[in-house]
Design a protein around this motif. Structure first.
Motif, PDB file in Angstrom:
ATOM      1  N   LEU A 110       0.818  -1.209   0.000  1.00 14.63           N
ATOM      2  CA  LEU A 110       0.000   0.000   0.000  1.00 14.63           C
ATOM      3  C   LEU A 110       0.854   1.261   0.000  1.00 14.63           C
ATOM      4  N   VAL A 111       1.960   1.244   0.731  1.00 13.03           N
ATOM      5  CA  VAL A 111       2.872   2.385   0.719  1.00 13.03           C
ATOM      6  C   VAL A 111       3.461   2.572  -0.680  1.00 13.03           C
ATOM      7  N   ALA A 112       3.831   1.469  -1.335  1.00 12.70           N
ATOM      8  CA  ALA A 112       4.409   1.568  -2.679  1.00 12.70           C
ATOM      9  C   ALA A 112       3.430   2.202  -3.652  1.00 12.70           C
ATOM     10  N   HIS A 113       2.171   1.803  -3.605  1.00 12.35           N
ATOM     11  CA  HIS A 113       1.201   2.372  -4.543  1.00 12.35           C
ATOM     12  C   HIS A 113       0.834   3.808  -4.179  1.00 12.35           C
ATOM     13  N   THR A 114       0.931   4.164  -2.917  1.00  8.27           N
ATOM     14  CA  THR A 114       0.749   5.571  -2.545  1.00  8.27           C
ATOM     15  C   THR A 114       1.864   6.420  -3.125  1.00  8.27           C
ATOM     16  N   GLU A 127       9.873  -4.676  -5.877  1.00  8.39           N
ATOM     17  CA  GLU A 127       9.319  -5.983  -6.202  1.00  8.39           C
ATOM     18  C   GLU A 127       8.028  -5.813  -6.983  1.00  8.39           C
ATOM     19  N   PRO A 128       7.774  -6.649  -7.997  1.00  4.03           N
ATOM     20  CA  PRO A 128       6.559  -6.501  -8.805  1.00  4.03           C
ATOM     21  C   PRO A 128       5.309  -6.659  -7.951  1.00  4.03           C
ATOM     22  N   ASP A 129       4.253  -5.956  -8.361  1.00  2.84           N
ATOM     23  CA  ASP A 129       2.984  -6.084  -7.656  1.00  2.84           C
ATOM     24  C   ASP A 129       2.404  -7.478  -7.907  1.00  2.84           C
ATOM     25  N   PRO A 130       1.845  -8.132  -6.881  1.00  3.83           N
ATOM     26  CA  PRO A 130       1.337  -9.492  -7.064  1.00  3.83           C
ATOM     27  C   PRO A 130       0.183  -9.599  -8.049  1.00  3.83           C
ATOM     28  N   GLU A 131      -0.545  -8.518  -8.297  1.00  2.00           N
ATOM     29  CA  GLU A 131      -1.631  -8.534  -9.274  1.00  2.00           C
ATOM     30  C   GLU A 131      -1.238  -7.881 -10.587  1.00  2.00           C
ATOM     31  N   GLY A 132       0.021  -7.522 -10.733  1.00  2.00           N
ATOM     32  CA  GLY A 132       0.480  -6.946 -11.975  1.00  2.00           C
ATOM     33  C   GLY A 132       0.181  -5.479 -12.165  1.00  2.00           C
ATOM     34  N   VAL A 133      -0.295  -4.793 -11.124  1.00  2.00           N
ATOM     35  CA  VAL A 133      -0.567  -3.353 -11.236  1.00  2.00           C
ATOM     36  C   VAL A 133       0.767  -2.613 -11.316  1.00  2.00           C
ATOM     37  N   PRO A 134       0.951  -1.762 -12.316  1.00  2.00           N
ATOM     38  CA  PRO A 134       2.252  -1.100 -12.476  1.00  2.00           C
ATOM     39  C   PRO A 134       2.582  -0.185 -11.304  1.00  2.00           C
ATOM     40  N   LEU A 135       3.856  -0.083 -11.007  1.00  2.00           N
ATOM     41  CA  LEU A 135       4.322   0.722  -9.876  1.00  2.00           C
ATOM     42  C   LEU A 135       4.742   2.122 -10.318  1.00  2.00           C
ATOM     43  N   ARG A 136       4.174   2.556 -11.389  1.00  2.86           N
ATOM     44  CA  ARG A 136       4.239   3.963 -11.787  1.00  2.86           C
ATOM     45  C   ARG A 136       2.944   4.281 -12.515  1.00  2.86           C
TER      46      ARG A 136
END
Length: 346
Positions: A110-114, A127-136
């Motif tokens: 949650l912190v990463a996606h914030t 680390e990649p998101d477990p559901e494949g949601v991009p981290l940018r």
């Protein structure tokens, strides 16, 4: 109740004695858990947790979520004051500072996606998101709103400022529209696991709203939820609807905008899958796996293609709460439209 207004704790904060404040938080939370249960303990200790998450050095603030203090001492993802404690922390420090320190996987995610919502690119090194949601953020995510308004603005002594959830926000660009007659045939309501997952994803964004799916165009979906056949409405780019859909999940204080982003990507992945699964009923899962058991992992290319072709229709209702959301999302390739409509007072 432990609050920042407690004179002793305020003096410790002013002196920067954060280890003692963390110890007070942990002791108070564990005692409250034993006496009143987890939910009550989280509420009682949240104001002090907010102070630590907001103002303490990151090396200490992340320890709010560590379980090394014993049973009942650690904050969870649902601990909140003006907002989730992990969101307060995420607004204060970059991912570069927090990544080596954060332990629990749910908080870390949650912190990463914030941080991604705040404009940080975590596409490399995280680390990649477990559901494949991009981290940018994708360009369409960033286009519709200012960086400063994407997450609550937290205040040091407690409280927060956030933009109101309003879609549509005004009559600008809208006009009188006659919605089509209500769909009456059973075949007008598509079903199947992917449709159900898309509806569940949209419903999770705004549990105070209604959601529907129909075969056809966006106004047909809107007609199922609108109060009148004649409305003030119109089409708008998906990028302008995106902020309201994300904020919908953060109307309550227990959830943050990262919940909204993850939930919306989950719903979009299901919508894209419904369009590409040889019909919206979702029959014919490959490899012998029933689609009811499948998990929609966000395919960035499919979601981007869906967003590019998506048509969004919004309309006004005669009486709406301070938070309101009235939007229908049409996929012309899949031939289906989803609608979300509801309002909530503060």
């Amino acid at each position: 109740m432990i609050t920042y207004e407690d004179g002793r704790l305020r003096a410790l904060a002013e002196d920067g004695r954060w280890p003692e404040l963390l110890a007070a938080y942990r002791q108070g939370r564990a005692a409250a858990v034993a006496e009143a249960g987890e939910e009550a303990a989280a509420a009682l200790t949240a104001p002090l947790g907010h102070l630590i998450a907001y103002a303490a050095p990151p090396e200490l603030a992340v320890r709010l979520f560590d379980r090394d203090g014993g049973a009942g001492t650690a904050a969870g993802v649902a601990d909140h004051d003006a907002g989730p404690l992990w969101e307060v922390l995420a607004t204060r420090h970059s991912w570069l500072r927090l990544a080596p320190l954060l332990g629990p996987a749910p908080v870390r995610r949650l912190v990463a996606h914030t941080r991604a919502l705040l404009g940080e690119d975590l596409g490399y090194g995280a680390e990649p998101d477990p559901e494949g949601v991009p981290l940018r953020l994708e360009p369409w995510e960033a286009a519709g709103w200012d960086e400063a308004a994407r997450v609550r603005e937290y205040l040091p002594g407690g409280g927060a400022r956030s933009a109101l959830l309003t879609l549509p926000a005004s009559r600008e660009g809208l006009g009188e529209v006659e919605l089509p007659p209500l769909a009456g045939q059973p075949g007008d309501r598509p079903d199947g696991p992917r449709v159900a997952r898309a509806l569940a994803g949209l419903g999770a964004l705004a549990p105070w709203a209604q959601t529907v799916c129909v075969r056809g165009r966006a106004p047909a979906a809107a007609a199922l939820l609108a109060r009148d056949r004649r409305v003030v409405g119109g089409y708008l780019p998906f990028a302008l609807a995106y902020p309201a859909l994300v904020r919908a999940a953060a109307v309550g204080r227990a959830q943050g905008c990262a919940h909204g982003r993850l939930g919306l990507w989950r719903a979009l992945a299901a919508m894209a899958g419904a369009a590409g699964s040889h019909g919206v009923d979702g029959r014919g899962a490959p490899g012998g796996q029933g689609e009811a058991d499948a998990v929609d992992t966000a395919d960035r290319g499919e979601v981007n293609a869906l967003v590019a072709r998506m048509r969004c229709f919004t309309w006004q209702e005669p009486s709406a709460g301070l938070h309101h959301l009235h939007v229908a999302l049409e996929d012309p390739v899949g031939g289906v439209a989803w609608a979300v409509s509801g309002s909530q007072e503060l």
